[in-house]
Design a protein around this motif. Sequence first.
Motif, mmCIF file in Angstrom:
data_model
loop_
_atom_site.group_PDB
_atom_site.id
_atom_site.type_symbol
_atom_site.label_atom_id
_atom_site.label_comp_id
_atom_site.label_asym_id
_atom_site.label_seq_id
_atom_site.Cartn_x
_atom_site.Cartn_y
_atom_site.Cartn_z
ATOM 1 N N LEU A 1 -28.700 -1.389 87.212
ATOM 2 C CA LEU A 1 -29.634 -2.480 87.494
ATOM 3 C C LEU A 1 -30.931 -2.291 86.718
ATOM 4 O O LEU A 1 -31.478 -3.253 86.168
ATOM 5 N N VAL A 2 -31.437 -1.062 86.656
ATOM 6 C CA VAL A 2 -32.664 -0.794 85.907
ATOM 7 C C VAL A 2 -32.493 -1.198 84.445
ATOM 8 O O VAL A 2 -33.362 -1.856 83.852
ATOM 9 N N SER A 3 -31.366 -0.829 83.849
ATOM 10 C CA SER A 3 -31.104 -1.172 82.450
ATOM 11 C C SER A 3 -31.054 -2.680 82.248
ATOM 12 O O SER A 3 -31.558 -3.204 81.246
ATOM 13 N N SER A 4 -30.448 -3.389 83.192
ATOM 14 C CA SER A 4 -30.367 -4.850 83.082
ATOM 15 C C SER A 4 -31.744 -5.488 83.184
ATOM 16 O O SER A 4 -32.054 -6.448 82.465
ATOM 17 N N ALA B 1 -28.891 -10.149 99.561
ATOM 18 C CA ALA B 1 -29.289 -11.446 99.022
ATOM 19 C C ALA B 1 -28.923 -11.508 97.538
ATOM 20 O O ALA B 1 -28.723 -10.489 96.889
ATOM 21 N N ARG B 2 -28.844 -12.707 97.002
ATOM 22 C CA ARG B 2 -28.508 -12.858 95.597
ATOM 23 C C ARG B 2 -29.656 -12.377 94.718
ATOM 24 O O ARG B 2 -30.804 -12.383 95.129
ATOM 25 N N ILE B 3 -29.337 -11.944 93.514
ATOM 26 C CA ILE B 3 -30.350 -11.634 92.515
ATOM 27 C C ILE B 3 -30.605 -12.912 91.713
ATOM 28 O O ILE B 3 -29.683 -13.507 91.181
ATOM 29 N N ASN B 4 -31.830 -13.342 91.647
ATOM 30 C CA ASN B 4 -32.172 -14.494 90.812
ATOM 31 C C ASN B 4 -33.616 -14.321 90.359
ATOM 32 O O ASN B 4 -34.550 -14.715 91.050
ATOM 33 N N ILE B 5 -33.798 -13.693 89.207
ATOM 34 C CA ILE B 5 -35.123 -13.350 88.707
ATOM 35 C C ILE B 5 -35.266 -13.879 87.288
ATOM 36 O O ILE B 5 -34.368 -13.718 86.460
ATOM 37 N N THR B 6 -36.396 -14.490 87.010
ATOM 38 C CA THR B 6 -36.687 -14.998 85.674
ATOM 39 C C THR B 6 -37.862 -14.231 85.073
ATOM 40 O O THR B 6 -38.869 -14.009 85.750
ATOM 41 N N PHE B 7 -37.715 -13.830 83.811
ATOM 42 C CA PHE B 7 -38.809 -13.237 83.055
ATOM 43 C C PHE B 7 -39.329 -14.264 82.062
ATOM 44 O O PHE B 7 -38.546 -14.910 81.351
ATOM 45 N N SER B 8 -40.640 -14.405 81.995
ATOM 46 C CA SER B 8 -41.236 -15.322 81.024
ATOM 47 C C SER B 8 -41.384 -14.619 79.676
ATOM 48 O O SER B 8 -41.167 -13.409 79.560
ATOM 49 N N GLY B 9 -41.790 -15.375 78.664
ATOM 50 C CA GLY B 9 -41.937 -14.817 77.323
ATOM 51 C C GLY B 9 -42.978 -13.735 77.217
ATOM 52 O O GLY B 9 -42.962 -12.942 76.271
ATOM 53 N N ASP B 10 -43.898 -13.646 78.185
ATOM 54 C CA ASP B 10 -44.887 -12.571 78.184
ATOM 55 C C ASP B 10 -44.511 -11.434 79.141
ATOM 56 O O ASP B 10 -45.316 -10.554 79.431
ATOM 57 N N ARG C 1 -36.207 -8.259 80.450
ATOM 58 C CA ARG C 1 -37.638 -8.354 80.123
ATOM 59 C C ARG C 1 -37.873 -8.169 78.629
ATOM 60 O O ARG C 1 -38.660 -8.894 78.010
ATOM 61 N N SER C 2 -37.206 -7.181 78.040
ATOM 62 C CA SER C 2 -37.383 -6.908 76.615
ATOM 63 C C SER C 2 -36.990 -8.106 75.760
ATOM 64 O O SER C 2 -37.687 -8.471 74.809
ATOM 65 N N GLU C 3 -35.880 -8.727 76.110
ATOM 66 C CA GLU C 3 -35.404 -9.863 75.328
ATOM 67 C C GLU C 3 -36.326 -11.075 75.498
ATOM 68 O O GLU C 3 -36.551 -11.834 74.545
ATOM 69 N N ALA C 4 -36.859 -11.241 76.694
ATOM 70 C CA ALA C 4 -37.795 -12.349 76.931
ATOM 71 C C ALA C 4 -39.034 -12.205 76.054
ATOM 72 O O ALA C 4 -39.489 -13.171 75.432
#
Length: 202
Positions: A52-55, A128-137, A60-63
């Motif tokens: 999970l940490v790697s994901s 609960a489900r995982i549903n997290i969004t990373f922004s471009g920053d 975040r890195s790709e964002a």
Amino acid sequence: MDDMNTKRNNSGFTLIEVLTIMLVVAVLASVGLPGMTRMLEGNRLSSNTNRLVSSLYAARSEAVKRNISTVICTRNTAGDACGGADAKRKDGWIVFVDTDGDGVRDANEDLLNVVEKLDTGMEFAEEARINITFSGDGMVNSNGNADYGEPGHPGAGTDAVNFQLDSDHDRRMICLGSIGSIRTGNPNDSSQVCHSTRQNCR
């Protein structure tokens, strides 16, 4: 002739010696096996935590690299989109580039990471489900509101998230701060628990 008989009589082990060796082996096994089992369980727990940490790091890195939203969510059975309401964290998750920012993976959006279900005996404390969004920053949106990086304790109105992964005898915590910081800790140690007042947990 007498020498040959003496050598024959002295070869091998006596019954008492064999029983003594068996007793020593049994004692060592009874002491060592539980410790070995705990060690193997700890290694499996660390391995599953790192998945999970790697994901999270990958999302975040790709964002940040692409300056575009990325999403990590609980996967469907096929592993090519987010799962429905019955999808569970332990069944795995995906990371994808969310080009249109709708939180749903479309056919033209890159799939960055697919994680299979966790090992047997590994459970999230809250399913609960995982549903997290990373922004471009690199900021986090975990609660579906329009604002990214809202600090505070995990819960309603904040973007910080605590994951706790449990095994039979141990557990690990993953803290995702609202600004995208990621750290792991031992939930049994109060000094390692994620708090909003810590800079690296915001």
